[in-house]
Design a protein around this motif. Sequence first.
Motif, PDB file in Angstrom:
ATOM      1  N   PRO A  71      27.639  23.235  90.248  1.00  0.00           N
ATOM      2  CA  PRO A  71      26.508  23.226  91.165  1.00  0.00           C
ATOM      3  C   PRO A  71      26.740  22.226  92.293  1.00  0.00           C
ATOM      4  O   PRO A  71      27.481  21.253  92.114  1.00  0.00           O
ATOM      5  N   GLY A  72      26.118  22.474  93.430  1.00  0.00           N
ATOM      6  CA  GLY A  72      26.265  21.533  94.543  1.00  0.00           C
ATOM      7  C   GLY A  72      25.695  22.111  95.823  1.00  0.00           C
ATOM      8  O   GLY A  72      25.030  23.165  95.818  1.00  0.00           O
ATOM      9  N   ASP A  86      28.554  17.400  95.394  1.00  0.00           N
ATOM     10  CA  ASP A  86      27.437  17.124  94.483  1.00  0.00           C
ATOM     11  C   ASP A  86      27.072  15.644  94.449  1.00  0.00           C
ATOM     12  O   ASP A  86      26.379  15.187  93.536  1.00  0.00           O
ATOM     13  N   VAL A  95      24.114  25.851  95.681  1.00  0.00           N
ATOM     14  CA  VAL A  95      24.763  26.967  94.998  1.00  0.00           C
ATOM     15  C   VAL A  95      25.177  26.570  93.587  1.00  0.00           C
ATOM     16  O   VAL A  95      25.256  25.399  93.245  1.00  0.00           O
TER      17      VAL A  95
END
Lengths: 463, 463
Positions: free
Chosen positions: B22-23, B41, B72
């Motif tokens: 995720p990030g 992130d 995302v």
Amino acid sequence: MERPRIAELLRSSPSETPREVPGWIRTKRDSKNVCFLEINDGSSLQGLQAIIDKSATDLQSTLDRLQTGASVLARGILVASPGTGQSVELACTGLDLLGEAPAETYPLQKKRHSFEFLREIAHLRGRTNTFGAVMRVRNRLSIAVHQFFQEREFLYLNTPIITASDAEGAGALFQVTTLDMENPPRREDGSLDYSQDFFGKPAYLTVSGQLNAEAYATALDRVYTFGPTFRAENSNTTRHLAEFWMIEPEMAFCDLEGNMGLAEDFVRFLLRDILERCPEDMEFFDKRIEPGIAESLRKVAESDFRRMTYTEAIDVLEKSGRSFAYSPHWGIDLQTEHEKFLTEDYAQGPVIVTDYPREIKAFYMKQNPDGRTVRAMDVLVPRLGEIIGGSQREEELTPLEEAIRRCGLETGAYQWYLDLRRFGTVPHAGFGLGFERLVRYVTGMQNIRDVIPFPRAVGSADF
Amino acid sequence: MERPRIAELLRSSPSETPREVPGWIRTKRDSKNVCFLEINDGSSLQGLQAIIDKSATDLQSTLDRLQTGASVLARGILVASPGTGQSVELACTGLDLLGEAPAETYPLQKKRHSFEFLREIAHLRGRTNTFGAVMRVRNRLSIAVHQFFQEREFLYLNTPIITASDAEGAGALFQVTTLDMENPPRREDGSLDYSQDFFGKPAYLTVSGQLNAEAYATALDRVYTFGPTFRAENSNTTRHLAEFWMIEPEMAFCDLEGNMGLAEDFVRFLLRDILERCPEDMEFFDKRIEPGIAESLRKVAESDFRRMTYTEAIDVLEKSGRSFAYSPHWGIDLQTEHEKFLTEDYAQGPVIVTDYPREIKAFYMKQNPDGRTVRAMDVLVPRLGEIIGGSQREEELTPLEEAIRRCGLETGAYQWYLDLRRFGTVPHAGFGLGFERLVRYVTGMQNIRDVIPFPRAVGSADF
């Protein structure tokens, strides 16, 4: 700073190494030929016993002026102690009296003092066994908090203390001003001219760093605050402070499940750490302040935290057959008596209650599809009740705007907070733990004013 | 919380382990067949490059909506990167768009923004390279502060934020009140009725925790504070904040010599630590913010700090032949231009100046036998000037009472502080370090408002 402190000397073996030991006299026992001093330097509950052979030294005039509370520098070597309770003692060959503590005026004599009395001399109470132990435990818990979050790659974040917005619409606020309150500047219509105040508008002390922490969690993923927060509530109880320290982690890419896992790990980590790292002080609290507390903490540290929804909890309470002062039914906020029943009687251990009614929780909590509850969680422990409160946050723009309006707040003041949902929004969650509540829980001290160096409460801002 | 973060993935080897990353999207480069994303992130300055083979995946509609700032969740495996600047990249097989960041409205586009502009969107600036690096360095310095003092057995002490006494008679104060400022209660004589205010008397935000820390140092030997302090000074500069964090150690059984030793060790420890622990971020500051800063910090970290008295320092300045804006002579307070000359030109390294004139220092500093100077110390470093100010404290009752009167203060308000000299008094010493001043010094950031998450200054308390 290289000198060993008394805690270390007490663990040492007898040796011929000459020692200089500074500290304060806790007790003095005098006989014809020998004088016994207990010297404490704050490094441990136990002091170092110093033995003075009066026939071999020329210290009588110094000893005559030595009273409880005096500061000294004692010289000698560590020898095996024939007494019980310590393995070594200081065979004292020299003693400088640094500062006297005349018995007629020094308020801390050997006798036991009430905590109420000690609160009136908060500038001296750190010199007692109890407050020394509280401050060492408080110190260690603070460091354990940082260690826990740093190991998990959270960034420590200092959110603002002075704020122009009332974060949650919750809690009475302290106003912060540089206006001359006796004679403040006024506009033509007679209202206060805040354009002349320091910040150009009314400003307050923060009640929570959470909204600010969310801004950085949605940039850097994992952050936590650990700083002072304020409530101007007129509650003169043993459980409220006007100024207290709060810990608030906030995590991006995290839902309520992850939040519960972190909170549970956090509580267990803190309790294990303090039992392991401060055994002497914890034994003192267990013996002298609240018998059984160490075992009770150990049990929580080893427990899996039972999880149940608020709706289940209400069901349990309603079917308990117990008569509560505040009758439980769906929609009420859980009272301490309910929380104690759930933990002490029902689950016989810690409990996490989730999915509270929307109406009794803050606007920023994520709404469940049922339209009635939100993704809140409270962590409850035996003896105390709620120790942590948190939630998954509403990360969608439209329901959050609606919640702000429904709570009677101005969306205008929250535009920056709403931006976090407009741009690259992510599921995120966090919780808050009141640090003094934790210290009180861990030490068993009755009054929360006795677990912070200088308490601030209604009518009380001395020192 | 078990998923590895991008900083760790960048250090990993290629493997077939499926990853979920995720990030936030920092950049997107698109060609006919391949799309390159840089995902960040917050765990490091560098992001993870994700490569999407458009012919092999069905992500075109997602990619179309993907803009700088979008959040995302990317899925794939780590493969060796053919590009320079990273050893691995994510061969991306799936991608969830969590939150869009429409280019028309998102204020943080790829182009470089001024720090002034970013201050206006302080709630989003953590998403930039510079502020990510500042917050990581700030976090690490905070922890290094605790580590330094904990290793030396100091107890972390939370001194009060709200105080009814103006500690040093120094600095403009913020008043804290719950009275209705529009229409406050008044006594018969028309004056404000503070008995109805929350604390029953006027209260203020603290300017220093030192006096409170002395109370616990004279009980527990070694303590330090690390908390917010406040100055209501109307100075709109790049070096002043109304709210800033301060570190104040205080040691019993310690004189100026020991104080200097601790301060010197402290500064060297912090600089060594940050160079070692945050190399990527420090390289960024060295390249992009202030060229040469890393070498300058390294030099200080390896220096012995030269020690000289104020009288010697004035002598050096007078004989320097240098023309200063503010002409040096015995009795003046040293200006930044003087401090820079002493460190950069004269000593070519850090300097500790001691024994300042009594008239320009605070009442609590220990007086020298000469009757003109006090046991003060300022630690000066190249590029900055004063980084630490401290002193041995006056531990004798009578000269302290005289100093309070001489400074025009009421001894009545200091009775509790004087008690520390009446009962078991000991030589003690301490110093203060402004944390934001340190972060500014270490990062090279020009404006102190850019090294704290949400700055408070005159006219500015947003977010």
